[in-house]
Design an enzyme around this catalytic site. Structure first.
Site, PDB file in Angstrom:
ATOM      1  CB  CYS A 127      -5.728  -3.945  18.648  1.00  0.00           C
ATOM      2  SG  CYS A 127      -4.443  -4.965  17.881  1.00  0.00           S
ATOM      3  CB  CYS A 181       1.320  -0.631  17.429  1.00  0.00           C
ATOM      4  SG  CYS A 181       1.218  -2.327  16.795  1.00  0.00           S
ATOM      5  CB  CYS A 192      -2.036   1.739  17.029  1.00  0.00           C
ATOM      6  SG  CYS A 192      -3.613   1.231  16.309  1.00  0.00           S
ATOM      7  CB  CYS A 213      -8.116  -1.101   1.985  1.00  0.00           C
ATOM      8  SG  CYS A 213      -7.167  -0.839   0.474  1.00  0.00           S
ATOM      9  CB  CYS A 217      -6.560  -4.263   0.001  1.00  0.00           C
ATOM     10  SG  CYS A 217      -5.064  -4.187   1.049  1.00  0.00           S
ATOM     11  CB  CYS A 251      -0.507  -3.653   0.555  1.00  0.00           C
ATOM     12  SG  CYS A 251      -0.630  -1.939   1.104  1.00  0.00           S
ATOM     13  NE  ARG A 306      -2.554   3.079  -0.945  1.00  0.00           N
ATOM     14  CZ  ARG A 306      -2.766   1.768  -0.826  1.00  0.00           C
ATOM     15  NH1 ARG A 306      -2.564   1.181   0.336  1.00  0.00           N
ATOM     16  NH2 ARG A 306      -3.153   1.057  -1.856  1.00  0.00           N
TER      17      ARG A 306
END
Length: 347
Positions: free
Chosen positions: A56, A60, A63, A100, A131, A191, A263
């Site tokens: 990616c 972040c 991550c 998801c 999702c 979400c 959640r």
């Protein structure tokens, strides 16, 4: 302040006062609000599948999928539609009602959209809610996903606006808010939540929940993640968050967003059964089910089912699921666990 009503004008002072309540009082208020709006003995079950892993371009700091850091994660291309649907069938058989799908992208490219849309249509045909989390969306892609039948789009705010640049520099906070606006405009459910335990101050946890609750429409689903520290990421050595502070975050989220599903998300491997039970009491009523959350560990599915059974809780039912089917799913998961243990001992 009046508790239990939907508001979009929360102030920092009000949220701070909630976090600073005596612990038992806070849980009492949160549990009372939860019982008014939900069955306190039901938990919505979702399964999360990584459909494209690693490389990616975002930075972040939490991550392992970021291409900026050296972790042991193996990169994988976008999964074939048939393999995704096969995983969705397994999730449904295990009792999940929402499937998801997450891709490690800054944003989905035009060439990927036909495959993504086909995934949505075919998973939805199984009777599952759908999702996706694919990164940033523009208005056209949001509408395309909705036309394919996508029910929810996940795009977390991660932390407060003030702390955000300490965690991510390749995408702005406003970029995230804009994506949520596009999702809403397209008619999908939102979400959106965040991660705690990233070295932030308590005020940043207040700020995160303020941002979520003060959106024009509160998210239907609010994942609260506890940081999973991964070797090779900049946050691998950050201090652990006190577990009581995490439970407080769940409780305040429930009070501020009384009609949202809260959640209990990443980080559950570090939580014992008692802590998870306290989170359920405080208003958490959704979990990810299965042994992986994209690329980080999650409690095994049979352990989840055993915990729910101990607590007298059960998976939330959708209309296309019968009571008998859910009971059979629960008993089957527990029986599978017992059988696997017997065979392990025999070896």
């Amino acid at each position: 302040m009046e508790l239990g009503t939907v508001r979009h004008d929360w102030t920092h002072k009000e949220v701070k006062s909630l976090f600073e309540m005596p612990f038992n009082d806070l849980l009492f208020y949160a549990a009372s609000i939860h019982r008014k709006n939900f069955n306190p003995n039901e938990v919505q079950i979702s399964t999360l599948l990584s459909i494209k892993t690693g490389a990616c371009p975002e930075d972040c700091k939490y991550c392992p999928q970021s291409g900026h850091y050296k972790t042991d994660l193996e990169r994988e291309r976008l999964m074939e539609v048939e393999k995704v649907v096969a995983q969705a069938k397994v999730a449904k058989e295990k009792g999940a009602t929402r499937f998801c799908m997450g891709a490690a992208w800054s944003d989905p490219k035009d060439r990927d959209m036909p495959y993504i849309e086909k995934m949505v249509r075919e998973v939805r045909e199984l009777g599952l809610e759908t999702c996706m989390t694919l990164g940033k969306l523009d208005n056209d892609k949001a509408h395309a996903l909705r036309e394919a039948g996508l029910d929810y789009y996940n795009h977390n705010l991660d932390t407060s606006p003030e702390y955000y640049e300490q965690i991510i520099t390749t995408r702005t906070y406003q970029d995230r808010l804009d994506t949520l606006d596009h999702v809403r405009d397209a008619g999908m459910k939102v979400c959106s939540g965040g991660i705690v335990g990233m070295g932030e101050q308590a005020s940043d946890r207040y700020g995160l929940l303020m941002q979520l609750a003060n959106l024009p429409k509160q998210p239907e689903s609010v994942p609260i993640n506890m940081l999973v520290k991964v070797a090779g990421t900049p946050l691998e050595d950050v201090d652990d968050l006190d577990h009581f502070e995490f439970v407080r975050t769940i409780a305040v989220a429930r009070i501020m967003m009384p009609y949202s599903y809260v959640r209990l998300s990443a980080g559950r491997t570090a939580m014992n059964e008692q802590m998870q039970s306290m989170c359920f009491f405080a208003g958490a009523n959704s979990i990810f089910y299965g042994d992986k959350l994209l690329t980080t560990e999650n409690p095994e599915a049979d352990a989840d089912m055993n915990l729910l059974k101990k607590l007298g809780m059960q998976p939330e039912k959708r209309q296309d699921y019968s009571d008998e089917a859910y009971e059979a799913s629960l008993n089957s998961a527990i029986a599978d666990k017992a059988t696997s243990e017997l065979f392990y001992e025999a070896n």
